[in-house]
Write an enzyme that holds these catalytic residues in place. Structure first.
Site, PDB file in Angstrom:
ATOM      1  N   THR A   1      -7.468  -7.700   9.655  1.00  0.00           N
ATOM      2  CA  THR A   1      -7.304  -9.112   9.130  1.00  0.00           C
ATOM      3  C   THR A   1      -5.897  -9.677   9.339  1.00  0.00           C
ATOM      4  O   THR A   1      -5.592 -10.965   9.252  1.00  0.00           O
ATOM      5  CB  THR A   1      -7.873  -9.189   7.584  1.00  0.00           C
ATOM      6  OG1 THR A   1      -6.878  -8.695   6.877  1.00  0.00           O
ATOM      7  CG2 THR A   1      -8.970  -8.652   7.394  1.00  0.00           C
TER       8      THR A   1
ATOM      9  N   TYR B   1      -4.839  -8.719  14.361  1.00  0.00           N
ATOM     10  CA  TYR B   1      -5.945  -8.293  14.944  1.00  0.00           C
ATOM     11  C   TYR B   1      -7.160  -9.648  14.875  1.00  0.00           C
ATOM     12  O   TYR B   1      -8.169  -9.837  15.286  1.00  0.00           O
ATOM     13  CB  TYR B   1      -6.853  -7.034  14.703  1.00  0.00           C
ATOM     14  CG  TYR B   1      -6.139  -5.851  15.541  1.00  0.00           C
ATOM     15  CD1 TYR B   1      -5.308  -6.248  16.213  1.00  0.00           C
ATOM     16  CD2 TYR B   1      -6.515  -4.861  15.365  1.00  0.00           C
ATOM     17  CE1 TYR B   1      -4.508  -5.098  16.800  1.00  0.00           C
ATOM     18  CE2 TYR B   1      -6.093  -3.437  16.152  1.00  0.00           C
ATOM     19  CZ  TYR B   1      -5.186  -3.844  16.778  1.00  0.00           C
ATOM     20  OH  TYR B   1      -4.671  -2.809  17.749  1.00  0.00           O
TER      21      TYR B   1
ATOM     22  N   ASN C   1      -3.146   1.008  15.817  1.00  0.00           N
ATOM     23  CA  ASN C   1      -3.802   0.687  17.252  1.00  0.00           C
ATOM     24  C   ASN C   1      -4.151   1.676  17.833  1.00  0.00           C
ATOM     25  O   ASN C   1      -3.661   2.988  17.270  1.00  0.00           O
ATOM     26  CB  ASN C   1      -2.632  -0.128  17.969  1.00  0.00           C
ATOM     27  CG  ASN C   1      -1.231   0.588  17.744  1.00  0.00           C
ATOM     28  OD1 ASN C   1      -1.136   1.467  18.841  1.00  0.00           O
ATOM     29  ND2 ASN C   1      -0.368   0.161  17.443  1.00  0.00           N
TER      30      ASN C   1
ATOM     31  N   ILE D   1       0.804  -1.238   0.043  1.00  0.00           N
ATOM     32  CA  ILE D   1       0.052  -0.012  -0.073  1.00  0.00           C
ATOM     33  C   ILE D   1       0.894   1.373   0.034  1.00  0.00           C
ATOM     34  O   ILE D   1       0.402   2.444  -0.666  1.00  0.00           O
ATOM     35  CB  ILE D   1      -1.041   0.027   1.099  1.00  0.00           C
ATOM     36  CG1 ILE D   1      -2.065   1.007   0.933  1.00  0.00           C
ATOM     37  CG2 ILE D   1      -0.360   0.204   2.557  1.00  0.00           C
ATOM     38  CD1 ILE D   1      -3.439   0.678   1.911  1.00  0.00           C
TER      39      ILE D   1
ATOM     40  N   VAL E   1       1.092  -3.450   8.409  1.00  0.00           N
ATOM     41  CA  VAL E   1       1.046  -2.377   7.272  1.00  0.00           C
ATOM     42  C   VAL E   1       1.290  -1.083   8.048  1.00  0.00           C
ATOM     43  O   VAL E   1       1.770  -0.154   7.325  1.00  0.00           O
ATOM     44  CB  VAL E   1      -0.395  -2.414   6.637  1.00  0.00           C
ATOM     45  CG1 VAL E   1      -1.535  -1.902   7.767  1.00  0.00           C
ATOM     46  CG2 VAL E   1      -0.330  -1.539   5.556  1.00  0.00           C
ATOM     47  N   ASP E   2       1.002  -0.928   9.480  1.00  0.00           N
ATOM     48  CA  ASP E   2       1.327   0.169  10.289  1.00  0.00           C
ATOM     49  C   ASP E   2       2.887   0.606  10.420  1.00  0.00           C
ATOM     50  O   ASP E   2       3.282   1.526   9.988  1.00  0.00           O
ATOM     51  CB  ASP E   2       0.958  -0.071  11.693  1.00  0.00           C
ATOM     52  CG  ASP E   2       0.701   1.179  12.337  1.00  0.00           C
ATOM     53  OD1 ASP E   2       1.078   2.244  11.990  1.00  0.00           O
ATOM     54  OD2 ASP E   2       0.462   1.035  13.771  1.00  0.00           O
TER      55      ASP E   2
HETATM   56  N1  AR6 Z   1       0.736  -3.345   2.053  1.00  0.00           N
HETATM   57  C1  AR6 Z   1      -0.636  -3.647   2.118  1.00  0.00           C
HETATM   58  N2  AR6 Z   1      -1.019  -4.418   2.986  1.00  0.00           N
HETATM   59  C2  AR6 Z   1      -0.194  -5.028   4.107  1.00  0.00           C
HETATM   60  C3  AR6 Z   1       1.151  -4.492   4.129  1.00  0.00           C
HETATM   61  C4  AR6 Z   1       1.590  -3.488   3.143  1.00  0.00           C
HETATM   62  N3  AR6 Z   1       2.733  -3.207   3.052  1.00  0.00           N
HETATM   63  N4  AR6 Z   1       1.626  -4.979   5.069  1.00  0.00           N
HETATM   64  C5  AR6 Z   1       0.673  -5.883   5.668  1.00  0.00           C
HETATM   65  N5  AR6 Z   1      -0.355  -5.764   5.093  1.00  0.00           N
HETATM   66  P1  AR6 Z   1      -2.238  -5.755  10.312  1.00  0.00           P
HETATM   67  P2  AR6 Z   1      -4.411  -5.309  11.766  1.00  0.00           P
HETATM   68  C6  AR6 Z   1      -1.786  -6.539   5.328  1.00  0.00           C
HETATM   69  O1  AR6 Z   1      -1.627  -6.922  11.085  1.00  0.00           O
HETATM   70  O2  AR6 Z   1      -4.876  -6.791  11.776  1.00  0.00           O
HETATM   71  C7  AR6 Z   1      -0.183  -3.344  13.789  1.00  0.00           C
HETATM   72  O3  AR6 Z   1       1.242  -3.627  14.537  1.00  0.00           O
HETATM   73  C8  AR6 Z   1      -1.688  -7.775   6.333  1.00  0.00           C
HETATM   74  O4  AR6 Z   1      -1.317  -9.075   5.244  1.00  0.00           O
HETATM   75  O5  AR6 Z   1      -1.133  -4.932   9.513  1.00  0.00           O
HETATM   76  O6  AR6 Z   1      -5.321  -4.306  11.704  1.00  0.00           O
HETATM   77  C9  AR6 Z   1      -0.935  -2.169  14.237  1.00  0.00           C
HETATM   78  O7  AR6 Z   1       0.007  -1.479  14.998  1.00  0.00           O
HETATM   79  C10 AR6 Z   1      -3.321  -8.027   6.371  1.00  0.00           C
HETATM   80  O8  AR6 Z   1      -4.017  -8.318   5.370  1.00  0.00           O
HETATM   81  O9  AR6 Z   1      -3.251  -5.019  10.849  1.00  0.00           O
HETATM   82  C11 AR6 Z   1      -1.774  -2.908  15.253  1.00  0.00           C
HETATM   83  O10 AR6 Z   1      -1.393  -2.849  16.454  1.00  0.00           O
HETATM   84  C12 AR6 Z   1      -3.610  -6.441   6.567  1.00  0.00           C
HETATM   85  O11 AR6 Z   1      -2.648  -5.614   5.876  1.00  0.00           O
HETATM   86  C13 AR6 Z   1      -2.323  -3.934  14.762  1.00  0.00           C
HETATM   87  O12 AR6 Z   1      -1.054  -4.534  13.821  1.00  0.00           O
HETATM   88  C14 AR6 Z   1      -3.575  -5.994   8.000  1.00  0.00           C
HETATM   89  O13 AR6 Z   1      -2.717  -6.705   8.994  1.00  0.00           O
HETATM   90  C15 AR6 Z   1      -3.436  -4.025  13.783  1.00  0.00           C
HETATM   91  O14 AR6 Z   1      -3.678  -5.127  13.307  1.00  0.00           O
END
Ligand code: AR6
Length: 166
Positions: free
Chosen positions: A119, A122, A25, A12, A34-35
């Site tokens: 997804t 979380y 978060n 992204i 992604v964060d």
């Molecule tokens: N580009 C697009 N999507 C991504 C990328 C990227 N570079 N990296 C990961 N994803 P998550 P959550 C996808 O865990 O479940 C963090 O530590 C990943 O494969 O990033 O909302 C925050 O600080 C998945 O499909 O977010 C919070 O503590 C999606 O992004 C916690 O994680 C969401 O995965 C939030 O958890």
């Protein structure tokens, strides 16, 4: 007016859109997934601004500049942690999409990219989360022209393609 919906597999942080959404978060001080990728790509000024925002409640959203990103804006939203589905997770997840689109509209954003909020770490099941995402955006009636769902992995990409009929 309803936005055009697209699905794309990739990172992204590389999207050429006006705004990207961060799955953050409640502290808004960074994390993994992604964060972490967004904070690395946007640079240290992002964390400095996030420190002034006072966090963000689950289901709500806050906006910052995109700093070193191609995107001008980052909209930080906090998805629900999945706990079986009976703790208002679908409503909170829908709020993330709705509130992000409202902030986008207020900033004059024409194109926006969303990750699959909640997804990853979380634990929200992708089929259910993508259904909420697509339904909420489809019925948003917002002034944004283009909404792109960015899937990092193939399973997520396939689920979105199924929902968008691609
Ligand atoms: N580009 C697009 N999507 C991504 C990328 C990227 N570079 N990296 C990961 N994803 P998550 P959550 C996808 O865990 O479940 C963090 O530590 C990943 O494969 O990033 O909302 C925050 O600080 C998945 O499909 O977010 C919070 O503590 C999606 O992004 C916690 O994680 C969401 O995965 C939030 O958890």
């Amino acid at each position: 007016m309803n936005p055009e919906l697209q699905v794309h597999q990739g990172d992204i942080t590389e999207q050429r859109v006006d705004a990207i959404v961060n799955a953050a978060n409640e502290t808004l001080l960074g994390g993994g997934g992604v964060d972490g990728a967004i904070h690395r790509a946007a640079g240290p000024e992002l964390l400095a601004v996030c420190r002034t925002l006072g966090g963000c409640e689950t289901g709500r959203a806050k906006i910052t500049p995109g700093f070193d990103l191609v995107a001008s804006w980052i909209i930080h939203t906090v998805g629900p942690i999945w706990d079986g589905g009976h703790r208002a997770e679908p409503e909170l997840l829908a709020s993330c999409y709705r509130n992000s689109l409202t902030l986008a509209e207020e900033a004059g954003v024409d194109s926006i990219a969303f990750p699959a909020i909640s997804t990853g770490v979380y634990g929200y099941p992708i089929e259910d989360a993508a259904d909420v995402a697509v339904r909420t955006v489809r019925t948003s009636n917002c002034a944004v022209s283009l909404v792109r769902f960015v899937a990092f992995d193939t399973q997520t990409y396939d689920v979105y393609c199924g929902l968008l009929g691609e």
